[in-house]
Write a protein that holds these residues in place. Structure first.
Motif, PDB file in Angstrom:
ATOM      1  N   ALA A  10       2.306   9.951   1.321  1.00 28.62           N
ATOM      2  CA  ALA A  10       1.897   9.879   2.725  1.00 28.62           C
ATOM      3  C   ALA A  10       2.978   9.248   3.579  1.00 28.62           C
ATOM      4  CB  ALA A  10       0.598   9.103   2.843  1.00 28.62           C
ATOM      5  N   GLY A  11       3.028   9.669   4.835  1.00 27.84           N
ATOM      6  CA  GLY A  11       4.069   9.204   5.737  1.00 27.84           C
ATOM      7  C   GLY A  11       4.008   7.716   6.019  1.00 27.84           C
ATOM      8  N   ASN A  12       3.158   7.308   6.954  1.00 28.02           N
ATOM      9  CA  ASN A  12       3.035   5.896   7.302  1.00 28.02           C
ATOM     10  C   ASN A  12       2.055   5.202   6.364  1.00 28.02           C
ATOM     11  OD1 ASN A  12       4.785   6.181   9.451  1.00 28.02           O
ATOM     12  ND2 ASN A  12       3.144   6.691  10.885  1.00 28.02           N
ATOM     13  N   ASN A  13       2.468   4.047   5.844  1.00 32.32           N
ATOM     14  CA  ASN A  13       1.581   3.285   4.970  1.00 32.32           C
ATOM     15  C   ASN A  13       0.389   2.744   5.741  1.00 32.32           C
ATOM     16  OD1 ASN A  13       3.285   3.708   2.854  1.00 32.32           O
ATOM     17  ND2 ASN A  13       4.100   1.623   2.783  1.00 32.32           N
ATOM     18  N   GLN A  40      -7.134   0.913   1.174  1.00 30.55           N
ATOM     19  CA  GLN A  40      -7.289   1.943   2.195  1.00 30.55           C
ATOM     20  C   GLN A  40      -6.262   3.039   1.963  1.00 30.55           C
ATOM     21  OE1 GLN A  40      -5.752   1.627   6.329  1.00 30.55           O
ATOM     22  NE2 GLN A  40      -7.909   1.746   6.966  1.00 30.55           N
ATOM     23  N   LEU A  41      -6.729   4.288   1.891  1.00 31.69           N
ATOM     24  CA  LEU A  41      -5.854   5.445   1.768  1.00 31.69           C
ATOM     25  C   LEU A  41      -5.589   6.004   3.158  1.00 31.69           C
ATOM     26  CD1 LEU A  41      -7.711   7.155  -1.213  1.00 31.69           C
ATOM     27  CD2 LEU A  41      -5.891   5.436  -1.312  1.00 31.69           C
ATOM     28  N   LYS A  42      -4.362   6.406   3.396  1.00 29.47           N
ATOM     29  CA  LYS A  42      -3.995   6.881   4.722  1.00 29.47           C
ATOM     30  C   LYS A  42      -3.058   8.069   4.601  1.00 29.47           C
ATOM     31  CE  LYS A  42      -1.847   5.325   9.064  1.00 29.47           C
ATOM     32  NZ  LYS A  42      -1.188   4.186   9.748  1.00 29.47           N
ATOM     33  N   TYR A  43      -3.298   9.101   5.422  1.00 38.03           N
ATOM     34  CA  TYR A  43      -2.477  10.310   5.399  1.00 38.03           C
ATOM     35  C   TYR A  43      -2.225  10.772   6.824  1.00 38.03           C
ATOM     36  CZ  TYR A  43      -1.093  15.139   4.306  1.00 38.03           C
ATOM     37  OH  TYR A  43      -0.435  16.339   4.207  1.00 38.03           O
ATOM     38  N   GLU A  44      -0.988  11.155   7.085  1.00 33.93           N
ATOM     39  CA  GLU A  44      -0.592  11.618   8.409  1.00 33.93           C
ATOM     40  C   GLU A  44      -0.022  13.029   8.275  1.00 33.93           C
ATOM     41  OE1 GLU A  44       2.112  10.119  12.208  1.00 33.93           O
ATOM     42  OE2 GLU A  44       2.309   9.153  10.252  1.00 33.93           O
ATOM     43  N   PRO A  45      -0.895  14.058   8.289  1.00 37.15           N
ATOM     44  CA  PRO A  45      -0.405  15.427   8.087  1.00 37.15           C
ATOM     45  C   PRO A  45       0.569  15.868   9.158  1.00 37.15           C
ATOM     46  CG  PRO A  45      -2.681  15.424   8.845  1.00 37.15           C
ATOM     47  CD  PRO A  45      -2.340  14.008   8.538  1.00 37.15           C
ATOM     48  N   VAL A  46       0.335  15.443  10.381  1.00 35.94           N
ATOM     49  CA  VAL A  46       1.277  15.690  11.477  1.00 35.94           C
ATOM     50  C   VAL A  46       1.406  14.400  12.262  1.00 35.94           C
ATOM     51  CG1 VAL A  46       0.760  18.147  11.647  1.00 35.94           C
ATOM     52  CG2 VAL A  46      -0.585  16.529  12.986  1.00 35.94           C
ATOM     53  N   ALA A  47       2.512  14.253  12.961  1.00 37.44           N
ATOM     54  CA  ALA A  47       2.761  13.025  13.707  1.00 37.44           C
ATOM     55  C   ALA A  47       1.632  12.744  14.679  1.00 37.44           C
ATOM     56  CB  ALA A  47       4.094  13.130  14.445  1.00 37.44           C
ATOM     57  N   PRO A  82       0.823  -1.210   0.000  1.00 39.72           N
ATOM     58  CA  PRO A  82       0.000   0.000   0.000  1.00 39.72           C
ATOM     59  C   PRO A  82       0.859   1.263   0.000  1.00 39.72           C
ATOM     60  CG  PRO A  82       0.155  -0.848   2.216  1.00 39.72           C
ATOM     61  CD  PRO A  82       0.948  -1.805   1.346  1.00 39.72           C
ATOM     62  N   GLU A  83       0.395   2.268  -0.671  1.00 43.87           N
ATOM     63  CA  GLU A  83       1.040   3.576  -0.681  1.00 43.87           C
ATOM     64  C   GLU A  83      -0.006   4.594  -1.093  1.00 43.87           C
ATOM     65  OE1 GLU A  83       3.205   5.778   0.548  1.00 43.87           O
ATOM     66  OE2 GLU A  83       4.810   4.424  -0.098  1.00 43.87           O
ATOM     67  N   THR A  84       0.020   5.780  -0.515  1.00 45.90           N
ATOM     68  CA  THR A  84      -0.969   6.816  -0.811  1.00 45.90           C
ATOM     69  C   THR A  84      -0.257   8.090  -1.244  1.00 45.90           C
ATOM     70  OG1 THR A  84      -2.470   5.912   0.856  1.00 45.90           O
ATOM     71  CG2 THR A  84      -2.910   8.144   0.087  1.00 45.90           C
ATOM     72  N   THR A  85      -0.674   8.626  -2.409  1.00 42.50           N
ATOM     73  CA  THR A  85      -0.176   9.928  -2.848  1.00 42.50           C
ATOM     74  C   THR A  85      -1.284  10.958  -2.656  1.00 42.50           C
ATOM     75  OG1 THR A  85      -0.861   9.568  -5.152  1.00 42.50           O
ATOM     76  CG2 THR A  85       1.349   8.847  -4.527  1.00 42.50           C
ATOM     77  N   VAL A  86      -0.909  12.148  -2.193  1.00 42.40           N
ATOM     78  CA  VAL A  86      -1.877  13.147  -1.750  1.00 42.40           C
ATOM     79  C   VAL A  86      -1.632  14.475  -2.453  1.00 42.40           C
ATOM     80  CG1 VAL A  86      -2.734  14.424   0.252  1.00 42.40           C
ATOM     81  CG2 VAL A  86      -2.094  12.012   0.483  1.00 42.40           C
ATOM     82  N   GLN A  87      -2.727  15.130  -2.860  1.00 44.09           N
ATOM     83  CA  GLN A  87      -2.670  16.496  -3.360  1.00 44.09           C
ATOM     84  C   GLN A  87      -2.865  17.437  -2.173  1.00 44.09           C
ATOM     85  OE1 GLN A  87      -2.131  17.766  -6.634  1.00 44.09           O
ATOM     86  NE2 GLN A  87      -1.856  19.534  -5.296  1.00 44.09           N
ATOM     87  N   PRO A  88      -1.860  18.227  -1.820  1.00 44.73           N
ATOM     88  CA  PRO A  88      -1.974  19.095  -0.628  1.00 44.73           C
ATOM     89  C   PRO A  88      -3.087  20.125  -0.777  1.00 44.73           C
ATOM     90  CG  PRO A  88       0.303  18.942  -1.394  1.00 44.73           C
ATOM     91  CD  PRO A  88      -0.542  18.344  -2.461  1.00 44.73           C
ATOM     92  N   PHE A  89      -3.555  20.619   0.332  1.00 41.43           N
ATOM     93  CA  PHE A  89      -4.598  21.643   0.338  1.00 41.43           C
ATOM     94  C   PHE A  89      -4.067  22.920  -0.323  1.00 41.43           C
ATOM     95  CE2 PHE A  89      -6.737  25.300   2.330  1.00 41.43           C
ATOM     96  CZ  PHE A  89      -8.049  25.005   1.972  1.00 41.43           C
TER      97      PHE A  89
END
Length: 457
Positions: free
Chosen positions: A271-274, A301-308, A256-263
Protein backbone atom coordinates in the motif's frame (compact mmCIF):
# COMPACT_ATOMS: atom_id res chain seq x y z
CA UNK A 1 72.87 33.68 48.96
CA UNK A 2 74.61 36.19 46.62
CA UNK A 3 77.94 36.11 48.54
CA UNK A 4 78.00 32.33 48.38
CA UNK A 5 77.52 32.31 44.59
CA UNK A 6 80.24 35.00 44.16
CA UNK A 7 82.75 33.05 46.27
CA UNK A 8 82.30 29.86 44.27
CA UNK A 9 84.18 30.98 41.10
CA UNK A 10 87.13 32.42 43.07
CA UNK A 11 87.56 29.24 45.12
CA UNK A 12 87.24 27.07 42.02
CA UNK A 13 89.78 29.17 40.16
CA UNK A 14 92.21 28.97 43.07
CA UNK A 15 91.87 25.18 43.19
CA UNK A 16 92.50 24.86 39.47
CA UNK A 17 95.51 27.19 39.71
CA UNK A 18 97.02 25.20 42.54
CA UNK A 19 96.55 21.92 40.65
CA UNK A 20 98.19 23.32 37.58
CA UNK A 21 101.11 24.99 39.42
CA UNK A 22 102.20 22.11 41.65
CA UNK A 23 104.00 20.11 38.94
CA UNK A 24 105.93 23.17 37.84
CA UNK A 25 106.59 25.03 41.12
CA UNK A 26 110.31 25.00 40.45
CA UNK A 27 109.84 27.06 37.31
CA UNK A 28 107.49 29.74 38.81
CA UNK A 29 109.62 32.60 37.56
CA UNK A 30 109.64 31.44 33.99
CA UNK A 31 107.48 32.56 31.05
CA UNK A 32 105.06 29.67 31.64
CA UNK A 33 103.81 31.44 34.77
CA UNK A 34 102.20 34.13 32.68
CA UNK A 35 100.54 31.51 30.41
CA UNK A 36 99.06 29.72 33.42
CA UNK A 37 97.68 32.93 34.87
CA UNK A 38 95.90 33.63 31.57
CA UNK A 39 94.34 30.17 31.59
CA UNK A 40 93.13 30.63 35.17
CA UNK A 41 91.46 33.91 34.23
CA UNK A 42 89.70 32.20 31.32
CA UNK A 43 88.45 29.37 33.54
CA UNK A 44 87.19 31.85 36.14
CA UNK A 45 85.12 33.62 33.45
CA UNK A 46 83.55 30.32 32.29
CA UNK A 47 82.60 29.32 35.83
CA UNK A 48 80.94 32.70 36.44
CA UNK A 49 78.81 32.23 33.33
CA UNK A 50 77.67 28.78 34.49
CA UNK A 51 76.71 30.12 37.91
CA UNK A 52 74.73 32.98 36.34
CA UNK A 53 72.74 30.50 34.22
CA UNK A 54 71.96 28.42 37.29
CA UNK A 55 70.66 31.49 39.12
CA UNK A 56 68.34 32.37 36.21
CA UNK A 57 66.88 28.83 36.16
CA UNK A 58 66.21 28.82 39.91
CA UNK A 59 64.51 32.23 39.69
CA UNK A 60 62.20 31.06 36.84
CA UNK A 61 61.15 27.90 38.73
CA UNK A 62 60.35 29.96 41.82
CA UNK A 63 58.17 32.38 39.83
CA UNK A 64 56.16 29.53 38.20
CA UNK A 65 55.50 27.84 41.54
CA UNK A 66 54.40 31.14 43.06
CA UNK A 67 51.96 31.82 40.21
CA UNK A 68 50.45 28.32 40.44
CA UNK A 69 49.91 28.64 44.16
CA UNK A 70 48.08 31.94 43.63
CA UNK A 71 45.53 30.43 41.19
CA UNK A 72 42.06 29.42 42.58
CA UNK A 73 41.11 25.72 42.61
CA UNK A 74 39.10 24.63 39.49
CA UNK A 75 35.35 24.20 39.90
CA UNK A 76 33.92 20.65 39.70
CA UNK A 77 33.03 19.64 36.10
CA UNK A 78 29.41 18.85 36.96
CA UNK A 79 28.64 22.23 38.58
CA UNK A 80 27.89 25.70 37.23
CA UNK A 81 28.81 29.08 38.68
CA UNK A 82 25.54 29.16 40.59
CA UNK A 83 26.15 25.77 42.20
CA UNK A 84 23.39 24.05 40.15
CA UNK A 85 24.02 20.77 38.30
CA UNK A 86 25.06 21.21 34.66
CA UNK A 87 22.64 20.03 31.96
CA UNK A 88 23.17 16.34 31.17
CA UNK A 89 23.69 17.23 27.50
CA UNK A 90 26.92 19.08 28.43
CA UNK A 91 28.39 16.32 30.60
CA UNK A 92 30.00 13.02 29.74
CA UNK A 93 28.51 9.72 30.89
CA UNK A 94 31.44 7.66 32.13
CA UNK A 95 30.76 3.91 32.00
CA UNK A 96 31.37 1.97 35.17
CA UNK A 97 33.09 -1.38 35.49
CA UNK A 98 29.77 -2.95 34.43
CA UNK A 99 30.31 -2.01 30.76
CA UNK A 100 30.80 -4.72 28.14
CA UNK A 101 31.46 -4.52 24.41
CA UNK A 102 31.15 -7.62 22.25
CA UNK A 103 31.84 -8.26 18.58
CA UNK A 104 30.57 -11.51 17.12
CA UNK A 105 29.14 -13.14 14.07
CA UNK A 106 29.18 -16.27 11.99
CA UNK A 107 30.56 -17.55 8.72
CA UNK A 108 27.97 -19.73 7.04
CA UNK A 109 28.05 -21.62 3.74
CA UNK A 110 24.82 -23.02 2.24
CA UNK A 111 24.60 -25.60 -0.53
CA UNK A 112 21.26 -26.67 -2.03
CA UNK A 113 20.03 -29.17 -4.60
CA UNK A 114 16.39 -28.56 -5.62
CA UNK A 115 13.82 -30.33 -7.74
CA UNK A 116 10.51 -28.62 -8.56
CA UNK A 117 7.71 -30.42 -10.41
CA UNK A 118 6.28 -27.46 -12.36
CA UNK A 119 9.20 -25.43 -13.64
CA UNK A 120 12.22 -23.82 -11.98
CA UNK A 121 12.35 -21.13 -9.30
CA UNK A 122 13.81 -17.97 -10.82
CA UNK A 123 17.57 -17.68 -10.50
CA UNK A 124 18.68 -14.85 -8.22
CA UNK A 125 15.46 -14.92 -6.17
CA UNK A 126 15.14 -15.74 -2.47
CA UNK A 127 13.50 -19.08 -3.21
CA UNK A 128 16.82 -20.35 -4.55
CA UNK A 129 18.61 -19.49 -1.28
CA UNK A 130 16.19 -20.98 1.28
CA UNK A 131 12.70 -22.49 1.46
CA UNK A 132 10.09 -19.93 0.36
CA UNK A 133 6.73 -21.71 -0.11
CA UNK A 134 5.19 -18.83 -2.06
CA UNK A 135 7.92 -19.28 -4.69
CA UNK A 136 7.11 -22.93 -5.49
CA UNK A 137 6.17 -23.00 -9.21
CA UNK A 138 2.70 -24.30 -10.13
CA UNK A 139 1.23 -25.19 -13.50
CA UNK A 140 4.62 -25.19 -15.20
CA UNK A 141 6.15 -27.28 -17.98
CA UNK A 142 7.39 -30.22 -15.95
CA UNK A 143 10.15 -31.02 -13.44
CA UNK A 144 13.48 -29.28 -13.22
CA UNK A 145 16.54 -29.94 -11.01
CA UNK A 146 19.27 -27.41 -10.13
CA UNK A 147 21.85 -26.60 -7.46
CA UNK A 148 22.97 -23.40 -5.69
CA UNK A 149 25.60 -22.33 -3.16
CA UNK A 150 26.15 -19.05 -1.30
CA UNK A 151 27.40 -17.38 1.89
CA UNK A 152 24.74 -14.67 2.13
CA UNK A 153 23.63 -15.63 5.65
CA UNK A 154 27.04 -14.91 7.19
CA UNK A 155 26.65 -12.24 9.88
CA UNK A 156 28.48 -9.66 11.92
CA UNK A 157 27.12 -8.03 15.08
CA UNK A 158 28.21 -5.57 17.75
CA UNK A 159 26.71 -5.44 21.24
CA UNK A 160 27.25 -2.83 23.95
CA UNK A 161 25.86 -2.70 27.47
CA UNK A 162 26.54 -0.40 30.41
CA UNK A 163 25.40 -0.22 34.02
CA UNK A 164 25.60 3.43 35.08
CA UNK A 165 26.46 4.62 38.54
CA UNK A 166 22.75 5.33 39.05
CA UNK A 167 21.93 1.67 38.41
CA UNK A 168 20.33 2.42 35.02
CA UNK A 169 21.06 -0.10 32.26
CA UNK A 170 21.90 0.92 28.70
CA UNK A 171 22.37 -1.40 25.75
CA UNK A 172 22.59 -1.46 21.97
CA UNK A 173 22.95 -3.92 19.12
CA UNK A 174 23.80 -3.61 15.44
CA UNK A 175 23.71 -6.71 13.23
CA UNK A 176 24.39 -7.15 9.52
CA UNK A 177 24.21 -10.01 7.06
CA UNK A 178 24.95 -10.17 3.34
CA UNK A 179 21.52 -10.98 1.95
CA UNK A 180 21.41 -7.72 0.03
CA UNK A 181 21.23 -7.26 -3.71
CA UNK A 182 23.92 -8.77 -5.92
CA UNK A 183 26.91 -6.50 -6.57
CA UNK A 184 28.59 -9.07 -8.78
CA UNK A 185 27.46 -12.25 -10.50
CA UNK A 186 27.67 -15.99 -9.93
CA UNK A 187 29.94 -16.37 -12.96
CA UNK A 188 32.74 -14.40 -11.32
CA UNK A 189 32.70 -12.57 -7.97
CA UNK A 190 29.47 -13.61 -6.17
CA UNK A 191 29.52 -10.25 -4.39
CA UNK A 192 26.55 -9.13 -2.28
CA UNK A 193 25.75 -6.02 -0.28
CA UNK A 194 25.58 -5.86 3.50
CA UNK A 195 22.05 -5.46 4.88
CA UNK A 196 20.78 -4.23 8.23
CA UNK A 197 19.11 -6.91 10.36
CA UNK A 198 18.96 -5.38 13.84
CA UNK A 199 19.70 -1.88 15.11
CA UNK A 200 18.23 -0.90 18.46
CA UNK A 201 18.98 0.56 21.87
CA UNK A 202 17.65 -0.38 25.28
CA UNK A 203 17.19 1.71 28.41
CA UNK A 204 16.14 -0.31 31.45
CA UNK A 205 12.84 -1.95 30.34
CA UNK A 206 12.50 0.08 27.13
CA UNK A 207 13.59 -0.90 23.62
CA UNK A 208 13.53 1.37 20.58
CA UNK A 209 14.79 0.49 17.12
CA UNK A 210 14.57 -2.36 14.64
CA UNK A 211 14.41 -5.99 15.79
CA UNK A 212 12.05 -8.96 15.86
CA UNK A 213 8.38 -8.10 16.18
CA UNK A 214 6.82 -8.60 19.59
CA UNK A 215 4.30 -10.82 17.76
CA UNK A 216 7.13 -13.33 17.14
CA UNK A 217 8.34 -15.92 19.68
CA UNK A 218 12.01 -16.50 18.86
CA UNK A 219 12.34 -19.02 21.71
CA UNK A 220 9.96 -21.38 19.88
CA UNK A 221 11.84 -21.37 16.56
CA UNK A 222 12.83 -24.71 15.08
CA UNK A 223 16.49 -25.79 15.11
CA UNK A 224 16.59 -25.82 11.30
CA UNK A 225 19.30 -26.16 8.69
CA UNK A 226 17.19 -24.07 6.31
CA UNK A 227 17.51 -20.34 6.99
CA UNK A 228 13.97 -20.10 8.41
CA UNK A 229 12.58 -23.63 8.57
CA UNK A 230 8.77 -23.78 8.88
CA UNK A 231 8.37 -20.76 6.59
CA UNK A 232 4.82 -21.80 5.64
CA UNK A 233 3.54 -20.89 9.10
CA UNK A 234 6.11 -19.08 11.24
CA UNK A 235 5.61 -15.48 12.41
CA UNK A 236 8.78 -13.85 11.07
CA UNK A 237 9.07 -10.04 10.94
CA UNK A 238 11.79 -7.51 11.80
CA UNK A 239 10.73 -3.87 11.92
CA UNK A 240 11.07 -0.55 13.82
CA UNK A 241 9.21 -0.47 17.13
CA UNK A 242 8.95 0.90 20.64
CA UNK A 243 8.60 -1.82 23.28
CA UNK A 244 8.20 -1.93 27.05
CA UNK A 245 8.85 -5.15 28.99
CA UNK A 246 7.89 -5.80 32.60
CA UNK A 247 8.33 -9.33 33.90
CA UNK A 248 6.36 -11.72 31.67
CA UNK A 249 4.58 -8.87 29.84
CA UNK A 250 5.77 -7.04 26.73
CA UNK A 251 3.80 -4.32 24.92
CA UNK A 252 4.88 -2.65 21.68
CA UNK A 253 3.84 -0.25 18.96
CA UNK A 254 5.34 -1.21 15.61
CA UNK A 255 5.73 0.18 12.11
CA UNK A 256 2.50 -0.22 10.12
CA UNK A 257 2.49 -1.59 6.58
CA UNK A 258 -0.29 -3.15 4.48
CA UNK A 259 0.11 -5.70 1.69
CA UNK A 260 -2.81 -6.04 -0.72
CA UNK A 261 -4.04 -8.68 -3.16
CA UNK A 262 -5.22 -6.71 -6.23
CA UNK A 263 -8.70 -7.23 -7.64
CA UNK A 264 -8.77 -10.15 -10.06
CA UNK A 265 -5.38 -11.52 -8.97
CA UNK A 266 -1.85 -10.56 -9.88
CA UNK A 267 1.26 -9.67 -7.92
CA UNK A 268 0.85 -8.23 -4.44
CA UNK A 269 0.79 -4.50 -3.85
CA UNK A 270 2.43 -2.78 -0.90
CA UNK A 271 0.00 0.00 0.00
CA UNK A 272 1.07 3.54 -0.75
CA UNK A 273 0.69 5.65 2.40
CA UNK A 274 1.08 3.85 5.71
CA UNK A 275 -1.63 3.95 8.32
CA UNK A 276 -1.37 6.76 10.85
CA UNK A 277 -1.92 4.16 13.60
CA UNK A 278 0.97 1.80 14.44
CA UNK A 279 0.43 -1.93 14.90
CA UNK A 280 -0.15 -2.67 18.60
CA UNK A 281 1.08 -5.96 20.07
CA UNK A 282 0.88 -7.36 23.60
CA UNK A 283 2.58 -10.60 24.71
CA UNK A 284 2.55 -12.71 27.89
CA UNK A 285 5.14 -15.46 28.46
CA UNK A 286 5.12 -18.03 31.24
CA UNK A 287 8.35 -19.97 31.89
CA UNK A 288 9.13 -23.05 33.96
CA UNK A 289 11.56 -25.93 34.24
CA UNK A 290 9.41 -27.73 31.69
CA UNK A 291 9.80 -25.00 29.02
CA UNK A 292 7.60 -22.01 28.22
CA UNK A 293 4.28 -20.95 26.69
CA UNK A 294 3.63 -17.55 25.14
CA UNK A 295 0.42 -15.83 24.02
CA UNK A 296 0.35 -12.68 21.90
CA UNK A 297 -2.40 -10.52 20.45
CA UNK A 298 -2.25 -7.84 17.80
CA UNK A 299 -4.54 -5.07 16.52
CA UNK A 300 -3.79 -3.01 13.44
CA UNK A 301 -5.31 -0.66 10.91
CA UNK A 302 -5.04 -1.67 7.25
CA UNK A 303 -4.90 1.14 4.73
CA UNK A 304 -4.92 1.20 0.92
CA UNK A 305 -4.74 4.10 -1.50
CA UNK A 306 -5.70 2.78 -4.96
CA UNK A 307 -5.49 6.27 -6.42
CA UNK A 308 -4.10 9.47 -4.97
CA UNK A 309 -6.50 11.00 -2.47
CA UNK A 310 -8.73 7.91 -2.25
CA UNK A 311 -8.15 5.82 0.88
CA UNK A 312 -9.79 2.64 2.06
CA UNK A 313 -9.20 1.20 5.55
CA UNK A 314 -10.09 -1.91 7.51
CA UNK A 315 -9.22 -3.39 10.89
CA UNK A 316 -6.87 -6.34 11.27
CA UNK A 317 -6.41 -8.49 14.33
CA UNK A 318 -4.63 -11.71 15.22
CA UNK A 319 -3.44 -13.98 18.00
CA UNK A 320 -0.66 -16.52 18.33
CA UNK A 321 0.15 -19.24 20.86
CA UNK A 322 3.63 -20.73 20.89
CA UNK A 323 6.04 -22.51 23.14
CA UNK A 324 8.56 -25.22 23.94
CA UNK A 325 7.85 -28.32 26.01
CA UNK A 326 10.70 -30.44 27.35
CA UNK A 327 10.15 -34.20 27.27
CA UNK A 328 13.34 -34.94 29.17
CA UNK A 329 16.92 -33.77 29.11
CA UNK A 330 17.42 -34.50 25.41
CA UNK A 331 13.98 -34.12 23.78
CA UNK A 332 11.61 -31.20 23.27
CA UNK A 333 8.59 -30.14 21.21
CA UNK A 334 8.33 -26.66 19.67
CA UNK A 335 5.12 -25.25 18.24
CA UNK A 336 3.21 -22.18 17.10
CA UNK A 337 -0.40 -21.61 16.03
CA UNK A 338 -1.60 -18.25 14.67
CA UNK A 339 -4.88 -16.97 13.28
CA UNK A 340 -6.87 -13.86 12.53
CA UNK A 341 -7.67 -11.38 9.79
CA UNK A 342 -5.17 -9.05 8.22
CA UNK A 343 -2.06 -10.89 9.48
CA UNK A 344 -0.67 -12.12 6.13
CA UNK A 345 2.38 -9.84 6.27
CA UNK A 346 3.43 -11.40 9.58
CA UNK A 347 3.36 -15.02 8.32
CA UNK A 348 6.12 -16.63 6.26
CA UNK A 349 8.10 -13.47 5.46
CA UNK A 350 5.00 -12.04 3.74
CA UNK A 351 5.62 -14.42 0.82
CA UNK A 352 2.57 -16.68 1.20
CA UNK A 353 -0.43 -14.34 1.42
CA UNK A 354 -1.40 -10.71 1.86
CA UNK A 355 -3.11 -8.70 4.59
CA UNK A 356 -6.18 -7.79 2.58
CA UNK A 357 -8.16 -8.10 -0.66
CA UNK A 358 -9.81 -5.30 -2.64
CA UNK A 359 -12.95 -5.19 -4.77
CA UNK A 360 -13.32 -3.54 -8.16
CA UNK A 361 -13.85 -0.15 -6.51
CA UNK A 362 -10.67 -0.44 -4.39
CA UNK A 363 -12.49 -1.13 -1.10
CA UNK A 364 -10.32 -3.03 1.37
CA UNK A 365 -11.29 -6.24 3.19
CA UNK A 366 -8.97 -8.01 5.67
CA UNK A 367 -7.98 -11.52 4.55
CA UNK A 368 -8.52 -14.26 7.12
CA UNK A 369 -6.40 -17.35 7.63
CA UNK A 370 -4.49 -19.54 10.03
CA UNK A 371 -0.99 -20.98 10.29
CA UNK A 372 0.82 -23.45 12.50
CA UNK A 373 3.84 -25.71 12.91
CA UNK A 374 5.07 -28.38 15.29
CA UNK A 375 8.53 -29.89 15.60
CA UNK A 376 10.30 -32.61 17.56
CA UNK A 377 13.95 -32.05 18.53
CA UNK A 378 16.13 -34.93 19.69
CA UNK A 379 19.68 -34.63 21.02
CA UNK A 380 21.42 -37.96 20.39
CA UNK A 381 24.78 -36.96 21.89
CA UNK A 382 26.65 -33.77 22.79
CA UNK A 383 27.75 -33.62 19.15
CA UNK A 384 24.67 -34.83 17.22
CA UNK A 385 21.06 -33.61 17.20
CA UNK A 386 18.12 -33.89 14.81
CA UNK A 387 14.72 -32.30 14.10
CA UNK A 388 11.52 -33.42 12.44
CA UNK A 389 8.82 -30.79 11.81
CA UNK A 390 5.70 -29.97 9.80
CA UNK A 391 4.25 -26.55 8.88
CA UNK A 392 1.04 -25.38 7.18
CA UNK A 393 -0.98 -22.25 6.48
CA UNK A 394 -4.39 -21.83 4.79
CA UNK A 395 -6.23 -18.70 3.62
CA UNK A 396 -9.85 -17.61 3.08
CA UNK A 397 -9.69 -15.93 -0.31
CA UNK A 398 -12.88 -14.53 -1.80
CA UNK A 399 -12.37 -15.71 -5.36
CA UNK A 400 -14.88 -13.19 -6.72
CA UNK A 401 -12.30 -10.57 -5.75
CA UNK A 402 -8.97 -12.43 -5.95
CA UNK A 403 -9.62 -14.83 -8.82
CA UNK A 404 -8.43 -18.46 -8.76
CA UNK A 405 -4.71 -17.84 -9.26
CA UNK A 406 -3.91 -16.99 -5.64
CA UNK A 407 -2.48 -19.32 -3.00
CA UNK A 408 -5.02 -21.24 -0.93
CA UNK A 409 -2.58 -23.29 1.17
CA UNK A 410 1.07 -24.23 1.58
CA UNK A 411 2.59 -26.96 3.71
CA UNK A 412 5.92 -28.72 4.12
CA UNK A 413 7.71 -31.56 5.93
CA UNK A 414 11.35 -31.32 7.07
CA UNK A 415 13.93 -33.66 8.62
CA UNK A 416 17.48 -32.70 9.52
CA UNK A 417 20.65 -33.82 11.29
CA UNK A 418 23.22 -31.42 12.72
CA UNK A 419 26.73 -32.45 13.78
CA UNK A 420 28.85 -30.23 16.05
CA UNK A 421 32.33 -31.80 16.34
CA UNK A 422 33.51 -28.92 18.52
CA UNK A 423 31.63 -26.03 20.17
CA UNK A 424 30.46 -23.27 17.77
CA UNK A 425 31.08 -25.39 14.66
CA UNK A 426 28.02 -26.97 12.96
CA UNK A 427 27.55 -29.12 9.89
CA UNK A 428 23.95 -29.84 8.88
CA UNK A 429 21.84 -31.50 6.23
CA UNK A 430 18.06 -31.13 5.82
CA UNK A 431 15.59 -32.88 3.52
CA UNK A 432 12.55 -30.74 2.57
CA UNK A 433 9.29 -31.50 0.83
CA UNK A 434 6.89 -28.63 0.18
CA UNK A 435 3.67 -28.04 -1.76
CA UNK A 436 1.73 -24.95 -2.84
CA UNK A 437 -1.92 -25.14 -3.97
CA UNK A 438 -3.89 -22.40 -5.72
CA UNK A 439 -7.61 -21.68 -5.39
CA UNK A 440 -8.03 -23.31 -8.80
CA UNK A 441 -6.72 -26.60 -7.37
CA UNK A 442 -3.49 -26.48 -9.38
CA UNK A 443 -0.45 -27.30 -7.28
CA UNK A 444 3.31 -27.70 -7.44
CA UNK A 445 5.87 -29.49 -5.32
CA UNK A 446 9.43 -28.87 -4.18
CA UNK A 447 11.98 -31.46 -3.06
CA UNK A 448 15.27 -30.13 -1.69
CA UNK A 449 18.44 -31.23 0.03
CA UNK A 450 19.90 -28.30 1.98
CA UNK A 451 23.39 -28.49 3.52
CA UNK A 452 25.07 -26.00 5.81
CA UNK A 453 28.48 -25.36 7.43
CA UNK A 454 28.60 -22.68 10.13
CA UNK A 455 31.20 -21.29 12.51
CA UNK A 456 29.89 -18.88 15.14
CA UNK A 457 32.38 -16.58 16.85
Amino acid sequence: MTQTHQARPRLLATAVLTALMLPGAAFAQTAKERELEARVAQLEQMVQQLVAQQQQTETAVTEVRTAQAAQPAPAPAAATGTGAAAPIQTTTIVPTSGSTFTVGGMIRTDGLVTKTTDGAIGKGTAGRDFYVPGAIPVGGNGPDTYSDAHLKFSRLWFDASTVLGTGDRLGARVELDFFGGALGNSAATNTYGATLRHAYLTYNNWLVGQTWSNFMDTAALIDAVDFVGPTDAVVFVRQPQLRYTSGPWAVSIESPETTVQPFGGGARVIAGNNSAIPDVVARYTHKGDWGHVSVAGMARQLKYEPVAGSNSTDTGFGATVSGLVKLGDSTDIRYQVSGGEGIGRYIGLATVQQDAMVDSAGNLDALGGWAGYVGLRQVFSPQVRGNLYYARSQWDNDTTWTGFGVTRKVHSLHANMIWSPVPRLDFGVEAIWGERTLESGVDGELIRLHTMARYTF
